[in-house]
Motif scaffolding. Structure first.
Motif, PDB file in Angstrom:
ATOM      1  N   CYS A  76       0.851  -1.181   0.000  1.00  0.00           N
ATOM      2  CA  CYS A  76       0.000   0.000   0.000  1.00  0.00           C
ATOM      3  C   CYS A  76       0.890   1.235   0.000  1.00  0.00           C
ATOM      4  N   CYS A 113      -2.946  -1.270  -2.592  1.00  0.00           N
ATOM      5  CA  CYS A 113      -4.022  -0.739  -1.745  1.00  0.00           C
ATOM      6  C   CYS A 113      -3.712   0.698  -1.368  1.00  0.00           C
ATOM      7  N   SER A 120      -5.487  -1.108  -8.186  1.00  0.00           N
ATOM      8  CA  SER A 120      -6.728  -1.548  -7.560  1.00  0.00           C
ATOM      9  C   SER A 120      -7.811  -0.498  -7.739  1.00  0.00           C
ATOM     10  N   VAL A 123      -9.583  -4.793  -5.293  1.00  0.00           N
ATOM     11  CA  VAL A 123      -8.623  -4.973  -4.222  1.00  0.00           C
ATOM     12  C   VAL A 123      -8.783  -6.373  -3.639  1.00  0.00           C
TER      13      VAL A 123
END
Length: 467
Positions: free
Chosen positions: A81, A253, A191, A229
């Motif tokens: 992320c 993410c 995502s 995701v």
């Protein structure tokens, strides 16, 4: 049986990595972080904000290499992320590859070829002013387009510096690039969380606004492929710092989503994060995004996990604003002929601000970095008089102003309607600042607690174990 997942958080100021044992209540078995110090001068003056990609990827390599080898060899998945909204460009031509593998077997690292990638244009980039944003077509999305959003930055580049874009055939967030490197992807994958953060993405259909963008002259060939995701973006192309070749890597993410995932203990919690910037958010139970154009509001709804959405009020002014104040004090003392370390400045103002005598009627509107819903906004100070200009009073008023600004974007009444019963604090800008903590509790009238969660890198790992 133990199940180990590597989580990576590519933040605005630092990289943090951890190995999480998902079979033991998501215990963090190992953790390492490094400040990236990756900011580089912008070619558009003070409005731009860029970071060096080579420096960021080097920090990732270093952090992962510092984790225990015996755990890295057992990693079964990788979750990544990081900072949302930003965009960078690269070329995936095999003869002009933007990365190279360096090292021996079972200790390979991936290095960036500097001249084959652009800088990272971050979420703090303000090159798209109000006048420029007014020239862009309305998106078919519930999310407003703002400066710092990837799609807006690409529009600006296409109109003002098309020669730069001609060198590249791929774009994505910094996380998407890292995933492309690790998996040697021909086409970048992102995502729905990060696609939504760029703008011009319909969260109901999970599709880019291709027709709207194409008609407006947007280079749609640069857009990454979008997956939900939780899906796999690719597989590790070689052994990487002892992590086995073929290890699955999830699609990127958002850092806010992963921070909330690792922090929330109850659906009646709201997460308050103050680090570089500031955000407050909660799971918007039952929310369905409208299909029409975006609403004019200061909060936003972004894709979360398991087809849910989070309500988020995100301010551009957080720890960065406090850091600017500290740097200013340091510079003033230097101009007076004294050298005071920033750590000493912080130590003193935190003590002074905690004192009840620091409470005053001085009002500071601390939006020196503007806001996404009001990019031209500046900061101001009101109600100055000789009785309220002590250092502790000014700092306390600045902290109160930061919280008031966030509260104006998401008032406590919204939390009350959602039956939120407490705030869960996150981010070093909040956890180390008891003055801010007092102002949060005073304004929101809710308990503020700090739990064992909070790391976005832990959330990135946890995201790969969700059903």
């Amino acid at each position: 049986m133990d199940q180990y997942i590597l989580g990576i958080d590519i933040g605005t100021t630092s990289v943090k990595v951890c190995i999480v044992n998902t079979s033991k209540d998501n215990t963090v078995e190992a953790l390492h972080n490094k400040d990236t110090q990756s900011n580089v001068p912008s070619d558009t003056g003070p409005g731009g904000n860029k970071q060096d990609v080579f420096t960021i990827v080097s920090a990732i390599n270093l952090c992962v290499s510092k984790l225990p080898k015996q755990l890295l060899q057992k990693v079964g998945k990788i979750g990544i992320c990081g900072q949302m909204h930003g965009v960078m460009f690269w070329n995936n031509d095999e003869k002009q590859k933007a990365w190279e593998m360096v090292g021996k077997e079972r200790n390979v690292r991936f290095d960036v070829v500097k001249e084959r990638v652009s800088a990272l244009y971050t979420w703090q980039d303000n090159r798209c002013d109000t006048d420029f944003l007014a020239t862009l077509p309305p998106p078919q999305s519930h999310i407003r387009i703002s400066t710092g959003f990837g799609s807006a930055t690409i529009f600006w580049m296409a109109r003002n510096k098309p020669h730069k874009l001609e060198k590249y055939n791929c774009s994505g967030t910094i996380m998407d690039f890292v995933i492309s490197v690790l998996c040697n992807l021909e086409k970048p994958v992102t995502s729905n969380q990060n696609a939504a953060s760029w703008g011009y993405f319909n969260c109901s259909t999970n599709e880019w606004n291709i027709d709207i963008l194409a008609e407006a002259g947007f280079p749609i060939h640069l857009l990454p492929q979008v997956k939900e995701v939780g899906q796999i973006a690719g597989y590790l192309v070689d052994n990487w710092h002892s992590i086995p070749k073929g290890t699955p890597v999830g699609v990127s993410c958002g850092d806010i989503q992963c921070s909330i995932l690792s922090t929330l203990e109850s659906p009646y919690d709201a997460v308050l994060n103050i680090s570089t910037s500031a955000q407050i958010g909660f799971i918007a139970k039952g929310y369905v995004p409208p299909t029409g154009p975006p609403l004019k509001s200061t909060d936003g709804y972004f894709p979360y996990f398991n087809k849910q959405f989070i309500a988020v009020a995100a301010s551009l002014n957080g720890g960065n604003t406090l850091a600017t104040f500290v740097k200013t004090l340091q510079q003033w003392t230097l101009e007076l002929g004294f050298s005071v370390p920033q750590s000493k400045v912080w130590e003193k103002i935190l003590v002074l601000g905690e004192d009840d005598n620091s409470i005053s009627d001085l009002r500071i509107i601390p939006t020196c970095l503007g806001e996404r819903h009001s990019p031209d906004r500046t900061a101001s100070i009101e109600n100055i008089h000789v009785g309220n200009i002590g250092l502790g009073q000014v700092f306390r008023s600045l902290c109160r102003g930061l919280v008031e600004n966030l509260h104006s974007m998401m008032p406590k009444e919204i939390l009350q309607r959602q039956q939120i019963t407490r705030l869960v604090g996150n981010g070093s800008g909040l956890s180390r600042n008891k003055v801010l903590q007092k102002e949060v509790q005073h304004l929101y009238e809710l308990p503020l607690v700090f739990t064992k969660g909070g790391d976005a890198c832990k959330g990135a790992a946890m995201s790969q174990a969700l059903p």
